[in-house]
Motif scaffolding. Sequence first.
Motif, PDB file in Angstrom:
ATOM      1  N   SER A 119       0.833  -1.202   0.000  1.00 51.01           N
ATOM      2  CA  SER A 119       0.000   0.000   0.000  1.00 51.01           C
ATOM      3  C   SER A 119       0.867   1.252   0.000  1.00 51.01           C
ATOM      4  O   SER A 119       0.567   2.234  -0.674  1.00 51.01           O
ATOM      5  N   LEU A 120       1.943   1.213   0.795  1.00 49.14           N
ATOM      6  CA  LEU A 120       2.856   2.347   0.819  1.00 49.14           C
ATOM      7  C   LEU A 120       3.470   2.587  -0.542  1.00 49.14           C
ATOM      8  O   LEU A 120       3.563   3.725  -1.016  1.00 49.14           O
ATOM      9  N   LYS A 121       3.870   1.497  -1.204  1.00 47.82           N
ATOM     10  CA  LYS A 121       4.482   1.626  -2.519  1.00 47.82           C
ATOM     11  C   LYS A 121       3.484   2.210  -3.516  1.00 47.82           C
ATOM     12  O   LYS A 121       3.816   3.095  -4.312  1.00 47.82           O
ATOM     13  N   ARG A 122       2.225   1.708  -3.476  1.00 47.32           N
ATOM     14  CA  ARG A 122       1.218   2.227  -4.398  1.00 47.32           C
ATOM     15  C   ARG A 122       0.945   3.702  -4.146  1.00 47.32           C
ATOM     16  O   ARG A 122       0.794   4.493  -5.079  1.00 47.32           O
ATOM     17  N   ALA A 123       0.903   4.074  -2.861  1.00 47.21           N
ATOM     18  CA  ALA A 123       0.671   5.482  -2.541  1.00 47.21           C
ATOM     19  C   ALA A 123       1.817   6.348  -3.041  1.00 47.21           C
ATOM     20  O   ALA A 123       1.606   7.440  -3.575  1.00 47.21           O
ATOM     21  N   ALA A 124       3.054   5.844  -2.882  1.00 52.35           N
ATOM     22  CA  ALA A 124       4.205   6.610  -3.365  1.00 52.35           C
ATOM     23  C   ALA A 124       4.141   6.783  -4.874  1.00 52.35           C
ATOM     24  O   ALA A 124       4.482   7.855  -5.403  1.00 52.35           O
ATOM     25  N   ASP A 125       3.692   5.741  -5.586  1.00 47.78           N
ATOM     26  CA  ASP A 125       3.554   5.851  -7.035  1.00 47.78           C
ATOM     27  C   ASP A 125       2.534   6.915  -7.413  1.00 47.78           C
ATOM     28  O   ASP A 125       2.742   7.708  -8.331  1.00 47.78           O
ATOM     29  N   VAL A 126       1.390   6.928  -6.686  1.00 49.79           N
ATOM     30  CA  VAL A 126       0.360   7.929  -6.966  1.00 49.79           C
ATOM     31  C   VAL A 126       0.894   9.329  -6.724  1.00 49.79           C
ATOM     32  O   VAL A 126       0.689  10.247  -7.518  1.00 49.79           O
ATOM     33  N   PHE A 127       1.636   9.503  -5.595  1.00 50.68           N
ATOM     34  CA  PHE A 127       2.200  10.817  -5.306  1.00 50.68           C
ATOM     35  C   PHE A 127       3.159  11.247  -6.405  1.00 50.68           C
ATOM     36  O   PHE A 127       3.188  12.413  -6.809  1.00 50.68           O
ATOM     37  N   LYS A 282       4.123   2.452 -11.088  1.00 54.76           N
ATOM     38  CA  LYS A 282       2.821   2.174 -11.671  1.00 54.76           C
ATOM     39  C   LYS A 282       2.303   3.401 -12.432  1.00 54.76           C
ATOM     40  O   LYS A 282       2.459   4.531 -11.980  1.00 54.76           O
ATOM     41  N   VAL A 283       1.693   3.164 -13.585  1.00 55.24           N
ATOM     42  CA  VAL A 283       1.089   4.236 -14.371  1.00 55.24           C
ATOM     43  C   VAL A 283      -0.298   3.786 -14.815  1.00 55.24           C
ATOM     44  O   VAL A 283      -0.646   2.613 -14.716  1.00 55.24           O
ATOM     45  N   ASP A 284      -1.079   4.734 -15.270  1.00 54.54           N
ATOM     46  CA  ASP A 284      -2.410   4.434 -15.807  1.00 54.54           C
ATOM     47  C   ASP A 284      -2.530   5.181 -17.132  1.00 54.54           C
ATOM     48  O   ASP A 284      -2.917   6.339 -17.172  1.00 54.54           O
ATOM     49  N   VAL A 285      -2.159   4.515 -18.215  1.00 53.97           N
ATOM     50  CA  VAL A 285      -2.017   5.177 -19.510  1.00 53.97           C
ATOM     51  C   VAL A 285      -2.738   4.387 -20.595  1.00 53.97           C
ATOM     52  O   VAL A 285      -2.606   3.163 -20.677  1.00 53.97           O
ATOM     53  N   ARG A 286      -3.506   5.103 -21.427  1.00 54.13           N
ATOM     54  CA  ARG A 286      -4.048   4.500 -22.641  1.00 54.13           C
ATOM     55  C   ARG A 286      -3.107   4.866 -23.785  1.00 54.13           C
ATOM     56  O   ARG A 286      -2.751   6.030 -23.948  1.00 54.13           O
TER      57      ARG A 286
END
Length: 452
Positions: A119-127, A282-286
Amino acid sequence: MPFPEWFGSGQNEADFLRRVLDHVSDCLVAVDTAGRVVLINASYCRLLGGQAEDFIGRHVTEVVTHKTKLHLVAQGQAVGAVSPLEVRGHQLLARQVPVYQDDQIIGAVGVALFSDLESLKRAADVFAQDAAIIRNTQTPWTTSYRIGDIVGQGKIIEAVRTQIRQAASLNLPVVITGETGTGKELAANAIHELSPRAKRPFVWVNCASIPENLIDAELFGYEGGSFTGARSRGKPGKFELASGGTLFLDEIGDMPLHLQASLLRAVQNQEIVRVGGTSPVKVDVRVLCATNLPLEKMVRAGKFRADLYFRLNVLSVHMPSVREREDFDFLVDKLIERLHRRDGIPSRPLTPSMRERFRHFTWPGNVRQLEAALLRYLVSGDLSGLADEDNSPKTPDEPSLFSHSNMGLQEHLEQERKAFIARAIQATGGNKERAAEMLGISRATLYREIKR
């Protein structure tokens, strides 16, 4: 702040606080100076597999884990304020702090800041993604065109618009095909503009215009000092900048083969690794791609990865060449109207014979070249670019067109294409930038044509 009168006794106050803490999603436990549990919330109880009454009064090392240092904090010992802690197979990141009353330690409280390290890693990616977007708010990545900018009428162009609308409604990769100058970039803009991601970034990159040794840093970013000339603080790549939105990869057929595996991983797993980096982001890309090269043939020839091709070619949009279109006169009129409205170019009559001359030209640069030729004509009346004998109207009995009995249409058009490019370079004295402008194509495309 004092409690309202309706709280009544201190017992009600304590009940209220317990209910509040039970609504906190993070795990929380409090101990007295002897290390006995005096308070534990519902989240921690669920993790431990019991009720609060099962743990209250017991020593914290029996309840949580013998590795906890919370009882030492309650005794005034200095330990790390934040530390990893494994509880019942779950990796927690716990914050442990003493509780004071009148400058005296009366206990300690421990809070798991995240349910686990992932969860920490995912949050860091979002930041990191949000920070990349904020850094680019001065020059936001937005679309320049809409579907209404696709000029044309008739079944062929309406089919294109239908393909674009269908592609926009689905969050899937798209390959846009067509010759140079047919409007592939325009189609990519329109797809993003009509999609649910329209308010997020639309980031583009031309794979043919970036030096091969820099394209991975351009796409995936790099860590500070990872190579000579790199920024000390690093730089996000196009994938990070496009997170939440759309990434348009123009001239995808020119991407070096050795980088295609990294692109496949980015598209398939939605994660990238910066150049010089040690962990994925992590990215969210089309992803939208465009090419004027035959990717299917390149796959068979081993020049393009088959797995990447199949991953990208989920949806497709084909932009027709000027030769394929059925609306040439309408297209000419609309382009003249746009030049007049957009650039204030004065009108100039286009006689039927001139239209015929335009109509029978092969237009290797398609709409882009046609617009450039119309602009040149409207400004100066110059039609010298259409003076090529090979492109003047022919009749079937002319031997020059069919002088090679075994030459098909594609081979003939390819010969004309090469000859036309060679004449443009010769006419500009070898100035490739001017030649590209005259041809109505990008400089990167011209260099690729020369290489062919």
